[in-house]
Design an enzyme around this catalytic site. Structure first.
Site, short mmCIF file in Angstrom:
data_model
loop_
_atom_site.label_atom_id
_atom_site.label_comp_id
_atom_site.label_asym_id
_atom_site.label_seq_id
_atom_site.Cartn_x
_atom_site.Cartn_y
_atom_site.Cartn_z
CE LYS A 158 -0.67 -0.70 4.99
NZ LYS A 158 -1.68 -0.90 6.06
NE ARG A 208 -9.29 3.22 14.18
CZ ARG A 208 -9.43 4.13 13.20
NH1 ARG A 208 -10.29 5.12 13.35
NH2 ARG A 208 -8.71 4.03 12.10
NE ARG A 222 -11.75 -0.29 11.38
CZ ARG A 222 -10.74 0.52 11.06
NH1 ARG A 222 -10.99 1.68 10.48
NH2 ARG A 222 -9.51 0.17 11.32
#
Length: 312
Positions: A158, A208, A222
């Site tokens: 990424k 998170r 998530r």
């Protein structure tokens, strides 16, 4: 208090999920006076840090969630608190705003502290905790990235300063696109890439954890959509109720004092399979989901921390 929000355009936000909206809503409920402007309206003019914006009123009504007063040019030194809340990318535009807002100290409190927002890039700060993170490499050189992949096989690639799940690729050993992706990324940007060992636990969720002034207050999980590696909510991930594990508390204990000391009042860290992957200080999210799952007024706790600092 007089409170200014530097944030992305308020008309397009999701009031059921946006953390900036929830912070503004709580501030208004506490009697604070709100002012709103977008980051492109921030400027330095003859010694003053100025923003062109509007007095703001918010309300939890879909399609009619805010009202603006008359546009005005405000000297931000006249405010008690300025919230640095625009979303990344963490580019030179973003970095310049931190330089300007830093000049408001010490009379105006900027949250999170812009000096340390600038010096705590989310995917770089974690490098200070090598035993908490998955195997990681940061490089622009293709040979260095290939060598890392040869060692670990299954990897995630990424952009180093990407955000919101954009540009994240899962490259299992059979994937032959690494060189092509490297060519694509380096043709668009001069930034390095980050490559990490793939954590299969991502299928169970990317946790998170929200910290307020260095202390964990809760977490949401998530879950990636079917067939998706990314767990970000705006790309199809769904929030799920979860709690703080012993490993989560260990991670928070290691990093919390530094965040508190450096004025990072509202922080969201990402934990996958017990590994710390990011420390989000630029414009963290997740408090509305956490409030709905746990019934805890996280925004109230954040404002209490802000008010304590203003009174100190």
């Amino acid at each position: 208090m007089k409170v200014a929000f530097q944030m992305d355009p308020i008309n397009g936000i999701d009031i059921e999920a946006d953390s900036s909206f929830r912070l503004a809503e709580e501030a208004q409920a506490r009697g604070h006076e709100l002012f709103y402007y977008t980051p492109d309206k921030l400027s330095f003019s003859e010694g003053r840090i100025v923003a062109k914006g509007w007095p703001l009123t918010v309300r939890r009504k879909l399609g009619d969630h805010f009202s603006l007063g008359d546009e005005q040019s405000a000297n931000l030194a006249d405010f008690d608190v300025v919230w640095l809340r625009q979303d990344p990318p963490f580019d030179m535009f973003y970095i310049t705003s931190t330089h300007l807002l830093q000049r408001l100290a010490p009379d105006t409190l900027v949250v999170n502290d812009p000096f340390w927002v600038r010096n705590f890039p989310e995917k770089l700060l974690v490098l200070d905790y090598p035993d908490l993170i998955p195997p990681t490499a940061i490089a622009r050189d293709l040979d260095a990235i290939k060598a890392f992949r040869d060692r670990h096989g299954d990897v995630i690639l990424k952009p180093l300063f990407g955000n919101g799940g954009a540009g994240i690729f899962h490259l299992p050993p059979s994937d032959r696109n690494l060189a092509s992706l490297h060519e694509l990324f380096t043709g668009c940007s001069r930034e390095p890439l980050i490559v990490q060992k793939y954590l299969p636990e991502i299928a169970e969720g990317d946790k998170r954890v929200v910290l307020v002034d260095g202390t964990p207050v809760g977490a949401i999980n998530r879950i990636p959509a079917e067939g998706e590696t990314r767990s970000n909510l705006h790309v199809g991930g769904r929030p799920d109720k979860t709690g703080l594990s012993g490993r989560d508390l260990e991670i928070c204990d290691r990093i919390g004092h530094l965040l508190q000391k450096r004025g990072q009042i509202f922080v969201g860290i990402d934990v996958i399979g017990g590994f710390l992957t990011e420390i989000n200080v630029t414009s963290p999210t997740g408090i509305q989901e956490l409030e709905r799952f746990d019934g805890v007024n996280v925004a109230e706790g954040i404002w209490e921390a802000v008010e304590r600092r203003c009174d100190a």
